[in-house]
Design an enzyme around this catalytic site. Structure first.
Site, PDB file in Angstrom:
ATOM      1  N   ASP A 183      75.993  54.986  53.775  1.00 49.45           N
ATOM      2  CA  ASP A 183      75.481  56.112  54.521  1.00 49.45           C
ATOM      3  C   ASP A 183      74.277  55.311  54.987  1.00 49.45           C
ATOM      4  OD1 ASP A 183      74.773  58.097  56.060  1.00 49.45           O
ATOM      5  OD2 ASP A 183      73.750  59.121  54.436  1.00 49.45           O
ATOM      6  N   GLU A 218      79.546  55.073  57.745  1.00 55.52           N
ATOM      7  CA  GLU A 218      79.565  56.108  58.616  1.00 55.52           C
ATOM      8  C   GLU A 218      79.296  55.506  60.201  1.00 55.52           C
ATOM      9  OE1 GLU A 218      77.602  59.857  57.543  1.00 55.52           O
ATOM     10  OE2 GLU A 218      76.730  59.927  59.786  1.00 55.52           O
ATOM     11  N   ASP A 231      71.694  61.357  50.970  1.00 57.87           N
ATOM     12  CA  ASP A 231      72.303  59.756  51.396  1.00 57.87           C
ATOM     13  C   ASP A 231      73.140  59.368  50.363  1.00 57.87           C
ATOM     14  OD1 ASP A 231      69.966  59.223  53.586  1.00 57.87           O
ATOM     15  OD2 ASP A 231      69.240  60.132  52.009  1.00 57.87           O
TER      16      ASP A 231
END
Lengths: 192, 192
Positions: A14, A75, A148
């Site tokens: 992330d 991501e 996260d």
């Protein structure tokens, strides 16, 4: 190919410069996925941007050396929210992808809604639903924190589950190229 | 400090993934600036993003090894135009800054209008005016091409001219911190 994917070790990321979620999971039989590691790398707000990127790069390289993933899932960044945060995140993605490329690792990008859909069946699932699914899928004693870290795990699980389809699509593409076109039979067998 | 800056070797970068302008200039006496190198690095559209970033990173590292700049000046990326281009450029900036940080080089970011103002006195100067000024300042036989190369040179010249002021401001800041506050005398002398 599916048998090989069962042992697939995926690093989920992330991305972020202030906080970057990192995770490693290992694909098991069927849809089972085992947790290997999860954590968050932070870089100081008051350091120059280039120094923060170096710190992030060193941290992710250390993770890659320690856990030897086969592939990286990260991501996809969108232009939304605070401009400077988006830009910093995009710079961070650059160094994270570079670390993977230096090791010859493929990188797959997933949008937040692709990860949500893969894990919960709903592309608009909220954080609570996602965290709950990640906890259940990985058999964790308690929900991963901070957000996260949970997102990094979700991306890795998402790739574990989608990898067999990606591999099959690639095989199909290759087969159709070798044969000089997509044959109806090949397409049908690929969709089984 | 100004004497030291006269020999300052600056790498100017117009960041991009499809085309990235790279330049190196050397500060001379007063406002004179000498050209050392200029070029454009390209990465193939059809390669995976992580592979393109690796190619760009290798190229800029090679330039840094060959020309040994003291400092890097790079254009600040804005959210404008095609979203995917902006994101790719921001990813590129990440790996370019990382290359500098690995060598302990400071990175300075300038907006296009800061570079335009520094070179032409007009923050809204057009490409033709900028190219003409770059050609004249560096004493080039002909205008640098393509545009990315000219922009990279403009950024390097911009930093050469602004570095003495940045250094003086930093000295002032340090002096005021050492003294426990900005003294009026120090501030005045710094503004001379």
């Amino acid at each position: 190919m599916v048998a090989e994917l069962q042992g697939l070790r995926v690093m989920g990321i992330d991305p972020g410069l202030t906080r970057c979620g990192l995770s490693v999971v290992q694909g098991g039989h069927g849809r089972s996925v085992l947790p290997v590691a999860v954590g968050v790398v932070r870089t100081p707000h008051d350091a120059p941007l280039s120094v923060r990127l170096l710190r992030l790069s060193s941290a992710v390289e250390e993770w890659m050396d320690d856990y030897r993933p086969d592939v990286v899932a990260i991501e996809r960044v969108f232009e939304r929210g605070n401009v400077s945060t988006v830009m910093n995140t995009a710079h961070a993605v650059g160094v994270l992808m570079l670390a993977a490329a230096r090791r010859g690792l493929e990188v797959h990008q997933y949008t937040p809604s692709e990860a949500k859909k893969a894990l919960t069946g709903n592309g608009r699932a909220d954080k609570r639903q996602m965290t709950s699914m990640v906890t259940r899928i990985l058999g964790l004693a308690e929900p991963p924190k901070p957000a996260d870290a949970a997102d990094a795990l979700a991306l890795a699980v998402c790739h574990c589950w989608r990898a067999p389809f990606i591999a099959r699509t690639a095989e199909l593409g290759q087969a159709s190229r070798v044969r000089g076109g997509t044959t109806p039979e090949k397409t049908r067998s690929g969709r089984r």
